[in-house]
Design a protein around this motif. Structure first.
Motif, short mmCIF file in Angstrom:
data_model
loop_
_atom_site.label_atom_id
_atom_site.label_comp_id
_atom_site.label_asym_id
_atom_site.label_seq_id
_atom_site.Cartn_x
_atom_site.Cartn_y
_atom_site.Cartn_z
N THR A 1 38.19 54.45 44.93
CA THR A 1 37.02 54.00 44.17
C THR A 1 37.42 52.93 43.17
O THR A 1 36.72 51.93 43.01
CB THR A 1 36.36 55.20 43.46
N ALA A 2 38.56 53.12 42.50
CA ALA A 2 39.00 52.16 41.49
C ALA A 2 39.35 50.79 42.08
O ALA A 2 39.18 49.77 41.43
CB ALA A 2 40.21 52.71 40.74
N SER A 3 39.83 50.76 43.32
CA SER A 3 40.23 49.50 43.95
C SER A 3 39.12 48.84 44.76
O SER A 3 39.26 47.71 45.22
CB SER A 3 41.44 49.72 44.87
N ARG A 4 38.02 49.54 44.98
CA ARG A 4 36.93 49.04 45.82
C ARG A 4 36.45 47.65 45.40
O ARG A 4 36.14 46.81 46.22
CB ARG A 4 35.78 50.06 45.79
N GLY A 5 36.43 47.38 44.10
CA GLY A 5 35.95 46.10 43.60
C GLY A 5 36.86 44.92 43.91
O GLY A 5 36.46 43.77 43.73
N LEU A 6 38.06 45.18 44.41
CA LEU A 6 38.98 44.10 44.78
C LEU A 6 38.66 43.51 46.14
O LEU A 6 39.15 42.44 46.50
CB LEU A 6 40.43 44.61 44.79
N VAL A 7 37.84 44.21 46.92
CA VAL A 7 37.50 43.78 48.28
C VAL A 7 36.10 43.16 48.25
O VAL A 7 35.18 43.74 47.69
CB VAL A 7 37.53 44.98 49.25
N GLU A 8 35.97 42.00 48.86
CA GLU A 8 34.66 41.33 48.88
C GLU A 8 34.35 40.76 50.26
O GLU A 8 35.26 40.52 51.05
CB GLU A 8 34.59 40.24 47.82
N PRO A 9 33.09 40.53 50.54
CA PRO A 9 32.73 39.97 51.85
C PRO A 9 33.42 38.61 52.07
O PRO A 9 33.48 37.78 51.16
CB PRO A 9 31.22 39.80 51.76
N TRP A 10 33.92 38.43 53.25
CA TRP A 10 34.59 37.20 53.65
C TRP A 10 33.72 35.98 53.40
O TRP A 10 34.16 34.98 52.84
CB TRP A 10 35.00 37.29 55.12
N LEU A 11 32.46 36.04 53.82
CA LEU A 11 31.59 34.87 53.70
C LEU A 11 31.33 34.52 52.23
O LEU A 11 31.21 33.35 51.88
CB LEU A 11 30.29 35.08 54.47
N THR A 12 31.26 35.52 51.37
CA THR A 12 31.10 35.28 49.93
C THR A 12 32.37 34.64 49.37
O THR A 12 32.32 33.66 48.63
CB THR A 12 30.82 36.61 49.19
N TRP A 13 33.52 35.21 49.72
CA TRP A 13 34.81 34.69 49.28
C TRP A 13 34.97 33.24 49.75
O TRP A 13 35.35 32.36 48.97
CB TRP A 13 35.94 35.57 49.82
N LEU A 14 34.65 33.00 51.02
CA LEU A 14 34.83 31.66 51.60
C LEU A 14 33.99 30.61 50.88
O LEU A 14 34.45 29.50 50.65
CB LEU A 14 34.50 31.71 53.09
N GLN A 15 32.78 30.96 50.50
CA GLN A 15 31.90 30.00 49.81
C GLN A 15 32.46 29.52 48.47
O GLN A 15 32.15 28.42 48.02
CB GLN A 15 30.51 30.61 49.59
N ARG A 16 33.28 30.34 47.83
CA ARG A 16 33.87 29.97 46.53
C ARG A 16 35.10 29.08 46.66
O ARG A 16 35.61 28.59 45.67
CB ARG A 16 34.29 31.23 45.76
N PRO B 1 37.63 25.85 47.92
CA PRO B 1 37.49 24.39 48.07
C PRO B 1 37.07 24.03 49.50
O PRO B 1 37.32 24.79 50.44
CB PRO B 1 38.90 23.87 47.77
N ALA B 2 36.46 22.88 49.66
CA ALA B 2 35.92 22.44 50.96
C ALA B 2 36.96 22.50 52.07
O ALA B 2 36.65 22.93 53.18
CB ALA B 2 35.33 21.04 50.84
N THR B 3 38.18 22.09 51.80
CA THR B 3 39.21 22.09 52.86
C THR B 3 39.51 23.51 53.32
O THR B 3 39.66 23.75 54.52
CB THR B 3 40.50 21.40 52.39
N LEU B 4 39.56 24.45 52.40
CA LEU B 4 39.82 25.84 52.77
C LEU B 4 38.61 26.44 53.48
O LEU B 4 38.76 27.21 54.43
CB LEU B 4 40.19 26.67 51.54
N ARG B 5 37.40 26.08 53.06
CA ARG B 5 36.20 26.56 53.77
C ARG B 5 36.24 26.10 55.23
O ARG B 5 35.92 26.88 56.13
CB ARG B 5 34.93 26.06 53.09
#
Length: 124
Positions: free
Chosen positions: A72-87, A89-93
């Protein structure tokens, strides 16, 4: 009404599971295409090999033999790939979108950039 968080899983092969069980931590590993370290997670149970890109076409091990879910304590470290990807830089996206091969399900991919503590694993 409180929304129940989705259950996340990290699937892996036998040799990876041994290390995770010993430490109870899933550590990010080097992603050659992206040039950074990530750990991969999903909300799919049971796993979809093709959808997750875990087909073992190059590797000989069963990449969905075991599964772990974050504490439960670590759950917040994991995020949706598509959300992460949007943040990113353009080259990494652009590099990240190259992982979206036919048959894959990026909307079910999740990532973590930091080590994630997990509960005891199970066999898939």
């Amino acid at each position: 009404m409180t929304e129940t968080p989705i259950q996340l899983w990290h699937y892996c092969c036998d040799h990876s599971a041994r290390g995770i069980r010993a430490t109870r931590i899933v550590r990010p590993i080097w992603q050659p295409l992206l040039h950074l370290e990530l750990s991969w997670w999903t909300d799919l149970t049971p796993p979809d090999r093709l959808g997750l890109g875990l087909t073992s076409q190059i590797l000989s091990c069963d990449r969905i033999a075991h599964r772990f879910h974050p504490t439960t304590a670590s759950r917040g470290l994991v995020e949706p790939w598509l959300t992460w990807l949007q943040r990113q830089p353009a080259t990494l996206r652009q590099l990240g979108r190259e992982l979206h091969l036919p048959g894959t399900l990026p909307r079910h991919w999740h990532v973590a950039e930091r080590p994630v503590h997990v509960q005891a694993g199970t066999t898939s």
